[in-house]
Design an enzyme around this catalytic site. Structure first.
Site, PDB file in Angstrom:
ATOM      1  N   GLU A  49      -0.272  -2.458  12.756  1.00  0.00           N
ATOM      2  CA  GLU A  49      -0.173  -3.915  12.605  1.00  0.00           C
ATOM      3  C   GLU A  49       0.125  -4.631  13.926  1.00  0.00           C
ATOM      4  O   GLU A  49       0.329  -5.835  13.929  1.00  0.00           O
ATOM      5  CB  GLU A  49       0.906  -4.239  11.555  1.00  0.00           C
ATOM      6  CG  GLU A  49       0.433  -3.876  10.148  1.00  0.00           C
ATOM      7  CD  GLU A  49       1.557  -3.511   9.195  1.00  0.00           C
ATOM      8  OE1 GLU A  49       2.660  -3.160   9.675  1.00  0.00           O
ATOM      9  OE2 GLU A  49       1.319  -3.546   7.984  1.00  0.00           O
TER      10      GLU A  49
ATOM     11  N   TRP B 152       0.837  -1.216   0.000  1.00  0.00           N
ATOM     12  CA  TRP B 152       0.000   0.000   0.000  1.00  0.00           C
ATOM     13  C   TRP B 152       0.865   1.256   0.000  1.00  0.00           C
ATOM     14  O   TRP B 152       0.425   2.327  -0.367  1.00  0.00           O
ATOM     15  CB  TRP B 152      -0.959  -0.002   1.203  1.00  0.00           C
ATOM     16  CG  TRP B 152      -0.324   0.346   2.535  1.00  0.00           C
ATOM     17  CD1 TRP B 152       0.823  -0.170   3.042  1.00  0.00           C
ATOM     18  CD2 TRP B 152      -0.792   1.295   3.489  1.00  0.00           C
ATOM     19  NE1 TRP B 152       1.101   0.369   4.268  1.00  0.00           N
ATOM     20  CE2 TRP B 152       0.120   1.276   4.581  1.00  0.00           C
ATOM     21  CE3 TRP B 152      -1.881   2.148   3.553  1.00  0.00           C
ATOM     22  CZ2 TRP B 152      -0.038   2.089   5.706  1.00  0.00           C
ATOM     23  CZ3 TRP B 152      -2.038   2.952   4.685  1.00  0.00           C
ATOM     24  CH2 TRP B 152      -1.120   2.926   5.735  1.00  0.00           C
TER      25      TRP B 152
END
Lengths: 1081, 277
Positions: free
Chosen positions: A787, A649
């Site tokens: 994350e 991304w």
């Protein structure tokens, strides 16, 4: 033999056009006649010439004036105008070859050489001149005069009544002198007087007498310009190690005049064979063979010198320390970092800056975008490593030159970021204190993506020796997915035919080397080994003799447009060799210059920040590839293989904005890459039971998911990697990229061809992914940008971006309905898009759960986040590792510790959805809980901080982002540079400090510069215009534009105004904020 | 001609405390194939038999005994230089055995001045090595600085000569500034994607530490977090390491060598101190 040429009084530009080498070849010694060549006469204003000579001297070019007159005349008119240490490169060979003057470090003249005539020689010179005078006057009524007070020569003046005839009147001078002699009774005229002088010199046993004539005078002496040229060749050129091919002589009288050899013809000597000779004189009788006649006189000469100075400036390293990274010495521990930082690239390929001789710590890699292979059949795709084209090993008298053998007097590497070059200078001390100087220069051409030129020069400083250079291609022995060699060819060029093992891609890679200097006695042979295809060069060099080797390498692959063939590569290499290194470099430098014109950011007041942003833009430009829309930019670009070239991304969220605003063609290619991977994205969506498209978290050739399922940490933990499954927010990142590109460029063709389809298919995915719970929709079991927390429900980032994604798809459908109904019909058919589908999406978008604090001010990062153990990252500073590693994975997951900008990313991307109070509150809350365990994080925090007016805090984040790769004490850059962090730095500068926002109608600014930034200047492509924006901290924003049409610009928070391209607008600071833009008078 | 045996030196002051180093010294000398030299600095020379008796060396004929005169530390270091000694093995304390102090004054002075490795046997260790001690694993904590990495060369050479394996341990620490030294590599500051950053970091370790010694020793790499001295002690116990090697600059001043001090204070294993080059 003389050659008549038509050159006369030329236009200066025509002079340069007739001598293309002046714009192509960097001469390192330029020697020239003074009167008539450099200046019209002794009274001419030499200041313009002194200015350009000053520039050349600073560029380390040796300048030599060769003149018949004495030093004082030249100093008065010219050399006294120049001062500074660079003046040590200036020399004056005066008094017709009898003297050489140089200058010391204080710019004072010093005699380097002087021929002192003996008393006996002086007496003989007097007697010759006197004898000629007496005989002429005895045989005729002609009176002539003798000038005795000249060093080592005497001048016999045949026409004393015309004291200083201009050179332009040479015809008249001949005619009047000849008539004077003949009519006075000396029937044999000028020629007779000359022969008479020669006869008397012979009779008086004046051996090796030098006779010349400029018609007015016959001169008899002990030296002439030949001696000056010998000094230039034997002393100066040898001393500064310049081959004769790099020496330029200029004069105005090479051709014969009235039967006499031109005075500058004396500069044409066998010793200087190989040098270039140019005449700017009228040369009425043509010029000798080997001399290029341009004409044009001193005006042409000045123009030539200006052109040469411009060329040399282009070829010299950039004279701006913020554009240059210098690494001195050798620290084996830093080597892998340096290799990454000093990478060169052009988007098509990249090459780490490894030491060419492959020292023990070296980890060389040449990577070509899109050339993926698999380590084993069925394993994840990864960029394959091409043979190292820099590989070169040198032996001096049989001993290898390596940094860990012998010792180092000097070792310097320089990355010139403005020109995309790597320069190395190395003085190696071998056995018996033998010093060898090695210099090399290489680049990956930005103008020709296949071309990889390298230039290497080697010089023994204090010994005569035998040199051996092996140079060529070395395959990567340790790589996990090495290329297979199908064929080797060594017919002139050395060529490898290569193939990936499992992905069916092919390539040719080759090199062609040469030693271009004339007179080289080097011998070459081809050497082929299992892992190498090399050319071996051998020669013997004298002490101080520099030999330069030019190596041209190139790569073609089956992914390129056009047929792949050995002959194509061979032709390319031949063309590169024919053009030569400097010509290729000029083209390359011009290409970089063009890119910097759009990408350069100028920060006044903070040299450190300037260097960070230059470094960022350098690597971003090196990574972009507008020629290929089936590749994008991986996390470490093409500077290292550790991320396997996978596209994350990062590409759309962090890297794409730089290209949208500085090189839209590259941005478009990056988005088209995503478009081409839609089939794989549809498969992935289907595999999780959804409609539409779900792009791969890690993407390579086809867009299939390349994320591994686990990683092994050195503490023995097996870390499950869930991002390939759960980080579905990549869809909205790509949609955001599509929308941003379209807003900024207005590229409707792209939107119709690809963009709309991406928006619709990603919206469709979100709509099918969300789970309905009454009027509310949930997206469960995902992972946001943070994350540290996996398998969460209702990630606020994911949900808000999903909602935004859906609304933009609806927007584009509405737009197509209004403006391109036929395209909408086509898309409906292609995608099976039902008429009621968008309204169903809208319900999802409007009903997506957005977890918040009770008072609604704080966004809750995900459902249940506020219930986790609170944590304050400030209590864990300083530290020597990532905070999640220190706390451990299990504990980290139970806390509110955030890896990177997550909610704060929303504050940037969807700023308009939040009140000022919400922006401040959320930034403050999450800042205290964010560990910045990702290199992507600091720049986004810095961007939001800058927008919130927290400029000093933003500058702290700017430093963090700037030092991700440039700090030399963390080892961050070992496996390649963090190109997304570089993109983040650009974003922080432009969208943060300058406060750039944009929508369908207009572009807005709202600068907040840190205290030390006095000024910020940058350029943007916006629709059909190119904007130059300059911000003076809390004073003024100046906006200029080039291009066509109207556009709208405003201050963020106020209304935009319509502006006309080509006009200038300003906004001023009123003490509290920026006022609306006004047109500048 | 056989190469000359290396020399190991064990200083003995006649106390039972100092003699606690003897077992480790004998074991190390035996494993290295080295000659063991016991040195005793005295003002009054004694008959060797009597001295051997006093130092606990009676019957240990393989141990050469040397009586030195002069200032204790100077004499030992001069002798070590003269013998080109490979290592000094000594007890952390001597006669005074003041356990409140990190080490005895002689031991501290030797540690501070010796430029060869010193194996320190803390007198308070629960299991004092005997001549039969046969270490298998050496634990070498590493902070990633170029100095420490260079010092690792010496540690690995000793491990090689002993024929034992090396466990390298990186420790991420809170409360410590990262080294400013060019070329230092800490535990990764950024783990953008651990699936790639950890292998890259491990690969860098291999290149820096393992590849130059790949044929010399067996090596393992570990990563832990916490207060270094505690982590070292805990890790050594959990992983059955037999001795700990620490690199240091030779100074015990305040706020310096905190790990060395922390490990020495409570060590249950012999501690090998290696000076950075």
């Amino acid at each position: 033999m003389t050659v008549r040429q038509t050159g006369r009084r030329r236009d200066p530009a025509a002079c340069a056009a007739a001598f293309p080498a002046i714009n192509r070849h960097p001469f390192r010694v330029i020697a020239f006649d003074w009167d008539g060549t450099a200046v019209e006469d002794r009274r001419a204003d030499a200041r313009p010439l002194a200015r350009v000579m000053d520039q050349l001297l600073r560029l380390n070019v040796s300048i030599v004036v060769i003149t018949g007159t004495n030093f004082d005349n030249i100093d008065r008119q010219f050399s006294s105008l120049i001062t500074g240490p660079h003046k040590q490169n200036l020399f004056v060979c005066s008094n017709r070859g009898s003297e050489v003057y140089g200058f010391n470090v204080r710019s004072e003249p010093v005699v380097i050489y002087r021929r002192e005539a003996t008393e006996k020689e002086k007496a003989k010179l007097d007697r010759v001149a006197r004898a000629v005078k007496q005989q002429v006057e005895k045989e005729s009524a002609v009176t002539i005069e003798v000038v005795y007070d000249r060093l080592n020569r005497r001048k016999i003046d045949l026409i004393p009544e015309w004291p200083d005839p201009p050179k332009a009147q040479i015809g008249r001078l001949i005619e009047r002198t000849e008539r004077r002699l003949v009519e006075g009774g000396f029937a044999s005229g000028i020629r007779g007087a000359f022969e008479l002088t020669r006869e008397h010199a012979r009779r008086l046993r004046l051996h090796d007498a030098r006779l010349t004539s400029d018609v007015k005078h016959i001169e008899v002496g002990l030296t002439d310009k030949t001696d000056s040229v010998k000094w230039v060749v034997k002393e100066l050129s040898a001393d500064v190690n310049v081959p004769l091919s790099d020496v330029l002589f200029l004069g105005d009288e090479f051709g014969p005049i009235y039967g006499f050899e031109g005075s500058d013809f004396l500069m044409v000597t066998p010793e200087a064979a190989g040098a270039t000779y140019v005449s700017v004189g009228q040369e009425p009788n043509g010029v000798p063979e080997g001399v290029l006649h341009l004409g044009g006189g001193p005006r042409c000469f000045l123009f030539l010198m200006q052109a040469q100075a411009a060329l040399q400036s282009l070829l010299a390293p950039t004279n701006d320390p913020t554009f240059v990274l210098v690494e001195r010495g050798y620290n084996s521990f830093r080597e892998r970092e340096i290799e990454s930082i000093f990478s060169v690239g052009n988007g098509y390929l990249g090459t780490r800056g490894s030491l060419p001789e492959h020292e023990d710590p070296s980890a060389p890699a040449a990577l070509v975008a899109g050339m993926y292979d698999q380590a084993r059949l069925g394993s994840y795709e990864e960029l394959t490593v091409f043979p190292d084209w820099l590989f070169t090993q040198i032996r001096a008298n049989g001993s290898p030159l390596m940094l860990d053998q012998g010792s180092i007097l000097e070792h310097l590497r320089l990355l010139d970021m403005r020109k995309g070059l790597v320069i190395r200078q190395w003085r190696h001390v071998g056995r018996n204190n033998k010093v060898t100087r090695v210099e090399s220069l290489h680049f990956a051409s930005l103008a020709d993506p296949h071309a990889l030129p390298m230039r290497l020069s080697i010089m023994p400083e204090n010994f005569d020796g035998d040199f051996e250079v092996v140079t060529g291609l070395r395959l990567c022995e340790k790589c996990e997915a090495p290329l297979q060699v199908l064929k080797r060819a060594a017919d002139g060029a050395c060529i490898l035919k290569l193939q990936t093992r499992f992905t069916g891609l092919r390539a040719y890679q080759g090199h062609l080397s040469s030693i271009p200097a004339a007179g080289s006695t080097a011998r070459e042979e081809c050497v082929s080994k299992e892992w190498e295809l090399l050319k071996k060069w051998r020669w013997r060099a004298k002490s101080g003799e520099s030999v330069a080797l030019e190596k041209m390498s190139a790569i073609f692959t089956s992914r390129d447009a056009g047929p792949l063939s050995e002959s194509r590569l061979r032709r390319h290499l031949e063309q590169m060799r024919e053009r030569g290194f400097w010509d290729l470099m000029l083209e390359h430098v011009a290409a970089w210059d063009a890119r910097w014109r759009d990408a350069e950011i100028v920060i006044v007041g903070d040299a450190e920040a300037q260097r960070w942003i230059n470094f960022a833009a350098y690597h971003l430009i090196s990574a972009g590839n507008h020629r290929d829309d089936r590749v994008s930019i991986g996390a470490r670009a093409l500077t290292g293989p550790i991320y396997k070239g996978h596209v994350f991304w990062d590409s759309e969220m962090f890297i794409l904005p730089f290209f949208i605003f500085t090189h839209p063609a590259t941005a478009r290619a990056m988005l088209m890459y995503r478009y081409h991977t839609l089939p794989a994205a549809r498969e992935k969506a289907a595999s999780v039971g959804c409609r539409g498209a779900l792009f791969a978290w890690e993407s390579a050739i086809s867009g299939k998911e390349m994320t591994p399922v686990a990683a092994l940490a050195p503490n023995g933990d097996i870390i499950p990697i869930l991002s390939g499954k759960l980080e579905q927010h990549i869809d909205s990142a790509i949609a955001y990229g599509v929308w941003s590109y379209w807003l900024a460029t207005g590229d409707t063709d792209f939107m119709l061809e690809a963009g709309a389809e991406i928006l619709i298919e990603t919206a469709r995915f979100w709509a099918s992914r969300a789970e309905r719970d009454g009027e509310t929709y949930h997206i469960r079991n995902v992972e946001g940008p943070d994350e540290y927390h996996e398998g969460i429900d209702d990630s606020v980032y994911t949900n808000m971006m999903a909602g935004w994604n859906i609304m933009r798809a609806i927007d584009i459908i509405e737009r197509l309905k209004r403006r391109h109904p036929e395209e909408l019909t086509r898309l409906r058919e292609k995608l099976g898009l039902g008429p009621r589908e968008p309204s169903a999406w809208r319900k999802v978008a409007e009903g997506l759960s957005i977890p918040k604090s009770r008072d609604g001010t704080l966004l809750e990062q995900f459902e249940g986040f506020f219930g986790l153990e609170d944590i304050d990252v400030r209590l864990f500073e300083p530290r020597t590792g990532a905070l999640d590693v220190i706390l451990g994975r299990e504990r980290t997951q139970k806390t509110q510790l955030v890896k990177q900008a997550d909610v704060v990313m929303l504050l940037y991307l969807l700023e308009g959805n939040f009140s000022n109070e919400q922006l401040h509150a959320n930034f403050s809350y999450y800042e205290r809980r964010t560990a910045h365990g990702s290199s992507l994080s600091p720049a986004i925090y810095g961007l939001v901080a800058a927008r919130l007016g927290l400029a000093q805090s933003a500058l702290g984040y700017y430093r963090m982002a700037g030092e991700v790769d440039l700090a030399n004490n963390m080892g961050n850059a070992i496996g390649g540079i963090h190109v997304a962090a570089m993109g983040g730095l650009w974003l922080q500068t432009v969208s943060g400090f300058a406060g750039l926002r944009y929508d369908e109608e207009a572009l807005f600014l709202n600068p907040h510069l840190p205290n030390k930034w006095q000024r910020l200047r940058f350029s943007l492509h916006w629709r059909q215009t190119r904007l130059s924006i300059e911000v003076l901290r809390k004073r003024r924003i100046a906006l200029r534009s080039e291009g066509e049409g109207a556009f709208s610009v405003g201050i963020h928070g106020s209304k935009a105004r319509i502006c006309e391209a080509g006009r200038a607008y300003t906004s001023t600071w009123d003490g509290k904020g920026w006022l609306d833009f006004e047109e500048q008078e | 001609m056989a190469s000359k045996k290396p020399s190991i030196i064990v200083p003995l002051d006649g106390s039972a405390i100092s003699a606690r180093a003897l077992g480790a010294a004998q074991a190390i000398a035996s494993m290295m194939g080295a000659r063991l030299h016991a040195v005793h600095v005295t003002r009054r020379e004694m008959p060797e038999t009597e001295l051997r008796e006093r130092l606990g060396l009676a019957g240990a004929d393989k141990i050469a005994l040397h009586q030195l005169r002069g200032e204790v530390v100077d004499s030992i270091l001069s002798f070590a230089t003269e013998m080109n000694a490979r290592m000094i093995v000594m007890s952390g304390h001597g006669e005074s055995d003041n356990q409140r102090h990190l080490a005895g004054s002689t031991a501290l002075a030797l540690m501070g001045r010796a430029d060869i490795p010193i194996l320190v046997i803390r007198s308070g260790m629960q299991r004092i090595p005997t001549p039969e001690w046969h270490p298998q694993r050496l634990l070498a904590p590493l902070d990633g600085t170029p100095d420490a990495t260079q010092a690792l060369d010496e540690v690995i050479h000793i491990a090689r000569d002993l024929g034992i394996a090396v466990d390298i341990l990186y420790i991420a620490v809170v409360g410590k500034e990262p080294s400013k030294a060019a070329g230092a590599i800490t535990s990764p500051r950024y783990l953008d994607y651990p699936q790639y950053d950890w292998p890259a970091w491990s690969d860098e370790f291999m290149r820096r530490c393992y590849e130059p010694h790949k044929d010399e020793v067996t090596m393992r790499l570990f990563h832990r977090e916490g207060e270094p001295a505690t982590v070292v002690s805990d890790f050594a116990r959990e992983n059955a390491d037999d001795l700990v090697a620490l690199s240091w600059h030779g100074s015990m001043q305040k706020r310096i060598a905190t790990t060395v001090k922390g490990v020495l204070r409570h060590a249950q294993l012999p501690v090998l101190l290696v000076r950075v080059p």
